[in-house]
Design an enzyme around this catalytic site. Structure first.
Site, PDB file in Angstrom:
ATOM      1  N   HIS A  70      74.281 -32.021 106.363  1.00 27.57           N
ATOM      2  CA  HIS A  70      74.703 -32.595 107.528  1.00 27.57           C
ATOM      3  C   HIS A  70      73.933 -33.411 108.427  1.00 27.57           C
ATOM      4  CE1 HIS A  70      77.458 -28.840 107.853  1.00 27.57           C
ATOM      5  NE2 HIS A  70      76.247 -28.066 107.505  1.00 27.57           N
ATOM      6  N   CYS A 111      79.139 -29.387 103.189  1.00 30.59           N
ATOM      7  CA  CYS A 111      78.946 -28.117 103.176  1.00 30.59           C
ATOM      8  C   CYS A 111      80.164 -27.292 102.927  1.00 30.59           C
ATOM      9  CB  CYS A 111      78.304 -27.613 104.487  1.00 30.59           C
ATOM     10  SG  CYS A 111      77.287 -26.256 104.685  1.00 30.59           S
TER      11      CYS A 111
END
Length: 481
Positions: free
Chosen positions: A427, A330
């Site tokens: 994630h 991310c």
């Protein structure tokens, strides 16, 4: 309509989240339909919910303890700090503003309606709701307009149990001092006390507990010993991030100032062949690491500047010269590119910031946040995986022609030509056992037999049993109304 009970702390990080998770699982094992609730949370460790929003990671774990899917109503107000003075404000799962602390204090009373709306919806589908406070009701300077502790308890008519942390010392003063500073109406909302994180012979605290009861007038519901397996459960507070010493495969993780969604690393920490070293500011990244993971960040540009200030960019370059691997997740993925463009000033002053230049991609920040639970596979091994996206920004560039994941039929992630630098927005992927084993194998290691989701569930059962043994769970649940 469900009954409710609220757990508040005599200070921050006293173990409220863990106690609520354990009580939720204990109630579930009694056959109750139970739900967790936290009116206001402050955390950059967030989870994406089944209804497409985001809540604090602790409430997602508590939902698992309840045997249900996480929902935005379980944490209607989430604050995600972006700077020392300001935070992103998420209401019922959606970002509504980024505010400085003083401006949020002015907004807070208007959020009580949303908090009570979510609470009412949760109660409608449950037998019991266990509520977690935030910080401490002893912060009486914040009582006016409060929605996190006594303000919520007053508005909802929810009884309170106050918890102190003996591990940090001064627990008698924590609890008795709270009684002293509370207004009488708030003190009357407290139906009992607990002391958490005790180590040693519990009989040595008999007199101390008796003094707490005598000086406050609140009955005791137990002295809870340290739960040794707490580290196996996802932590929400960055203060709880620790390293693990396992096997020879070392993974180094720089402890960014705005690190987010750091529970991505938890499954790796439980692998016996893996050591995860969280590297604090002021220390160099270890030269013997097999891989470096750049984790998520709530402020990518700010943390990229922080990374450079620590000299970690130099350490990463040296690591790659030694033949090491780098993975960005991310915000860490965005840092690996050539440039981060923020024309609208979403994360700070408008402008461009040079990235680390390890992937031939660039990221443009935009205000729309992507929130999604996903399923996919690891292209190199075919291993199935699940995960979630929670980010702003769009990343494009030539290295996307070498994706290493596939999500819902679309390519995801980027990889360098030599395959040693990779990044993706997903994630939670290390919780997928087959993928985790394949990723470790790609570094020359070998995963164990860890079934991560089953281990988390079993640890919640052990936590519930721990509470049943050491405190009056039946008496606590009987307080709910």
């Amino acid at each position: 309509m469900a009954k409710a009970l609220m757990i508040q702390g005599a200070g921050s990080n006293v173990g409220k989240s863990m106690l609520v998770a354990g009580l939720c699982r204990a109630a579930l094992r009694r056959g109750l339909t139970v739900r967790p609730f936290k009116p206001q949370n402050m955390s950059n460790n967030a989870a994406v919910t089944a209804d497409g929003g985001e809540i604090g990671r602790a409430q997602a774990l508590q939902a698992l303890a309840c045997g249900c899917a996480p929902l935005t109503d379980m944490n209607p107000v989430l604050l995600k700090p972006e700077t020392d003075l300001g935070a992103q404000v998420v209401v019922q799962g959606r970002r509504v503003a980024t505010l400085r602390a003083r401006d949020y204090a002015a907004m807070k009373p208007r959020l009580l309606a949303a908090v009570l709306e979510s609470f009412t919806r949760l109660k409608a589908g449950a037998d019991l709701v266990i509520v977690e406070g935030a910080g401490s009701p002893a912060e009486i300077n914040l009582r006016a307009g409060d929605i996190a502790n006594m303000g919520f308890a007053e508005a909802s008519g929810t009884p309170v149990v106050l918890v102190g942390d003996i591990d940090r010392g001064g627990v008698i003063a924590q609890i008795v001092g709270t009684r002293v500073v509370l207004a009488e109406a708030d003190a009357a909302r407290i139906s009992g006390v607990m002391v958490n994180k005790f180590r040693g012979d519990p009989s040595l605290f008999d007199e101390g507990m008796a003094e707490i009861v005598r000086r406050t007038g609140w009955p005791s519901f137990g002295l809870v010993p340290w739960f040794a397996q707490a580290h196996r459960l996802p932590a929400e507070d960055a203060l709880d991030i620790g390293s693990t010493r396992g096997g020879p495969l070392k993974i180094a993780v720089p402890l960014l100032s705005r690190i987010a969604n750091f529970d991505d690393l938890d499954p790796l920490k439980l692998e016996p062949s893996v050591s995860v070293e969280m590297v604090p500011p002021g220390r160099a990244l270890p030269g013997d690491a097999t891989a470096i993971i750049l984790p998520g960040s709530k402020s990518t540009a700010g943390d990229l500047a922080f990374l450079r200030a620590q000299g970690w960019d130099v350490d990463i370059a040296a690591h790659l010269r030694r033949g090491g691997h780098v993975l960005g997740i991310c915000g860490g993925y965005q840092m690996l590119g050539r440039v981060i463009r923020d024309p609208g000033g979403i994360e700070g002053p408008p402008g461009d910031m040079p990235g680390l230049g390890l992937l031939d991609v660039e990221t443009v920040m935009h205000p729309k946040k992507r929130l999604a639970q996903v399923r996919g596979r690891h292209l190199a091994s075919g291993a199935a995986l699940t995960g979630y996206e929670i980010h702003i920004g769009d990343t494009q560039g030539p290295d996307l022609s070498r994706p290493w994941l596939e999500i819902g039929g679309r390519a995801e992630g980027a990889m360098s030509a030599d395959g040693r630098v990779s990044g993706a927005y997903l994630h939670g992927i290390f919780a997928s056992d087959a993928f985790r084993a394949a990723w470790i194998a790609g570094l020359g290691g070998q995963a164990g037999t860890l079934a991560y989701s089953a281990e988390i569930d079993a640890t919640l059962d052990r936590l519930a049993a721990h509470l049943e043994t050491h405190c009056d769970v039946a008496g606590l649940l009987a307080l709910a109304r």
